[in-house]
Design a protein around this motif. Structure first.
Motif, mmCIF file in Angstrom:
data_model
loop_
_atom_site.group_PDB
_atom_site.id
_atom_site.type_symbol
_atom_site.label_atom_id
_atom_site.label_comp_id
_atom_site.label_asym_id
_atom_site.label_seq_id
_atom_site.Cartn_x
_atom_site.Cartn_y
_atom_site.Cartn_z
ATOM 1 N N LYS A 136 3.926 -5.889 69.399
ATOM 2 C CA LYS A 136 2.764 -5.647 68.540
ATOM 3 C C LYS A 136 2.086 -6.931 68.080
ATOM 4 C CE LYS A 136 4.259 -1.262 66.455
ATOM 5 N NZ LYS A 136 4.609 -0.596 65.171
ATOM 6 N N LYS A 167 -9.683 -6.070 77.453
ATOM 7 C CA LYS A 167 -9.979 -4.779 76.832
ATOM 8 C C LYS A 167 -9.013 -3.702 77.328
ATOM 9 C CE LYS A 167 -13.662 -1.370 76.196
ATOM 10 N NZ LYS A 167 -15.038 -0.960 76.561
ATOM 11 N N GLU A 169 -6.505 -1.549 74.973
ATOM 12 C CA GLU A 169 -6.552 -0.090 74.913
ATOM 13 C C GLU A 169 -5.195 0.528 75.227
ATOM 14 O OE1 GLU A 169 -9.069 1.813 73.780
ATOM 15 O OE2 GLU A 169 -9.945 -0.132 73.257
ATOM 16 N N LYS A 185 -2.937 -0.150 72.175
ATOM 17 C CA LYS A 185 -3.365 0.660 71.021
ATOM 18 C C LYS A 185 -2.779 2.069 71.109
ATOM 19 C CE LYS A 185 -7.779 0.492 69.804
ATOM 20 N NZ LYS A 185 -9.254 0.312 69.938
ATOM 21 N N GLU A 186 -2.793 2.614 72.320
ATOM 22 C CA GLU A 186 -2.237 3.959 72.520
ATOM 23 C C GLU A 186 -0.727 3.975 72.327
ATOM 24 O OE1 GLU A 186 -3.401 5.276 76.371
ATOM 25 O OE2 GLU A 186 -5.546 5.400 75.888
ATOM 26 N N HIS A 193 -0.086 2.582 68.385
ATOM 27 C CA HIS A 193 -0.843 3.300 67.355
ATOM 28 C C HIS A 193 -1.379 2.347 66.287
ATOM 29 C CE1 HIS A 193 0.743 6.870 69.285
ATOM 30 N NE2 HIS A 193 1.986 6.411 69.111
ATOM 31 N N VAL A 194 -1.929 1.246 66.748
ATOM 32 C CA VAL A 194 -2.598 0.288 65.862
ATOM 33 C C VAL A 194 -3.981 -0.005 66.429
ATOM 34 C CG1 VAL A 194 -0.447 -0.766 65.037
ATOM 35 C CG2 VAL A 194 -1.586 -1.699 67.056
ATOM 36 N N GLU A 195 -4.888 -0.450 65.544
ATOM 37 C CA GLU A 195 -6.260 -0.722 65.959
ATOM 38 C C GLU A 195 -6.538 -2.211 66.143
ATOM 39 O OE1 GLU A 195 -8.767 1.402 66.804
ATOM 40 O OE2 GLU A 195 -7.156 2.884 66.782
ATOM 41 N N TRP A 196 -5.616 -3.049 65.646
ATOM 42 C CA TRP A 196 -5.871 -4.495 65.665
ATOM 43 C C TRP A 196 -4.592 -5.242 66.025
ATOM 44 C CZ3 TRP A 196 -9.653 -7.869 65.919
ATOM 45 C CH2 TRP A 196 -9.401 -9.206 65.591
#
Length: 369
Positions: free
Chosen positions: A86, A113, A117, A120-121, A124-127
């Motif tokens: 992470k 990118k 992506e 992120k999946e 489960h984080v956006e950043w």
């Protein structure tokens, strides 16, 4: 995992033979690279022991792509979470040649990118803060064929750790080893370099003869990876130290007319821990005489790019032809980009091999009869 070692052109066979000798599996040489298979310990061992390769990479996926959408989807399909945590950093760099996707910056953005992506999946984080260890993502696109790779080495493997200082035109350590290998240097060899520069050829000859792992004095990017067992490199370094042939009778002489070059050679040999095996002295090439009845002379003589330098280099080649006399037990090896070397030297080589010093095409001239 499928692993890749990029090489200077001309060294692929040497890298492959070394890997086979060390019992790596499914070794296959290709243009400018060598493939093999292995796990995390094999990655560590290859970094520590690879003498002629430029770096060790994990081949994550290869595919053909004519559009950015194809590139994106194929990269996103890779299980990046098996490597990248992470908080880890994952910069992207690469190259494209003769392909529809010719813009390297655009390819970098798409690949970055796609990895984001995917992660992120999974996480489960956006950043992603990217403050952890670095997983350098690399890509090559050649005639629309894409390879996505993870670099495990960090700085190139030619950076052994002993040559922090060099003269104006140093020969790359990996190429110097290739020359030493082709000259058949062994534990009992006596090697002479009459144009020693910063001492690379003599040092690489000593490292080979004494069976010193070339990566023993440096660290590698994958040592910081969370998936790399913490004791792997420690164990392999201890094994490498135990395998050094301390009783080997190898000796080398390193000559030059430049006092700065001689001092550099002394410093670098000391850093490489082979100074006791290499005698460094000032000697002009015109005064060259065999130091032993049986010796291997290997050199990278100066060559010029401007007219005056070219004439000076050619004068050196002519002198070399006079002093490198055929005799039982005497073998001579020289690398140069000058296509007229044999004519100026005065004898046709018994064998020659095309090698590249970076991007400079050279011939390695071998006189052993």
């Amino acid at each position: 995992m499928k692993l890749v070692i990029p090489t200077l052109f001309g060294l692929e066979g040497i890298v492959a033979d070394d890997l086979k000798w060390q019992k790596f599996q499914y070794v296959q040489a290709d243009n400018g690279k060598v493939y093999f298979e292995g796990g995390l310990e094999d990655i560590a061992r290859a970094n520590l022991w690879c003498r002629a390769g430029e770096r060790v990479q994990v081949l994550m996926r290869e595919f053909d792509a004519l559009s950015f959408e194809e590139l994106f989807q194929n990269v996103k399909a890779i299980a990046w979470e098996q490597f990248i945590g992470k908080k880890d950093a994952f910069p992207v760099k690469g190259s494209s040649l003769g392909s529809q996707l010719h813009s390297v910056p655009d390819c970098q953005k798409i690949i970055k990118k796609a990895i984001v992506e995917r992660l992120k999946e999974r996480y489960h984080v956006e950043w992603f803060e990217e403050t952890g260890c670095t997983y350098q993502v690399q890509f090559t696109i050649l005639k629309d064929h894409v390879q996505i790779l993870l670099d495990t080495s960090g700085p190139g493997l030619h950076k052994r750790g002993y040559r922090r200082n060099a003269n104006a035109a140093p020969i790359r350590e990996t190429l110097a080893y290739g020359m030493v290998n082709l000259a058949r240097v062994h534990a009992d060899s006596f090697v002479v370099d009459p144009f020693c520069g910063s001492g690379t050829i003599a040092i690489e000859a000593a490292l080979k003869a004494l069976n010193v792992a070339p990566g023993l004095l440096r660290r590698f990017a994958c040592e910081e990876w969370s998936i790399m067992p913490k004791d792997t490199f420690k164990k392999l370094r201890e094994e490498a130290k135990d395998s050094i042939k301390k009783d080997a009778p190898f000796r080398a002489m390193a000559y030059d007319i430049d006092e700065n070059a001689l001092e550099l050679t002394r410093e670098n040999a000391k850093k490489a821990r082979v100074a006791s095996r290499i005698t460094v002295a000032r000697r002009d090439i015109k005064d060259f005489r065999p130091d032993q009845d049986k010796q291997i002379t290997i050199c990278n003589p100066p060559y010029g790019e401007r007219l005056l330098e070219v004439k000076e280099a050619e004068a050196l080649y002519k002198t070399m032809g006079h002093v490198f006399q055929p005799a039982k037990g005497q073998t001579y090896y020289a690398i140069t980009p000058d296509e007229h070397f044999e004519k100026i030297f005065g004898r046709k080589a018994d064998k020659k091999r095309k090698l590249y010093n970076g991007m400079i095409k050279c011939n390695f001239y071998m006189y052993f009869k």
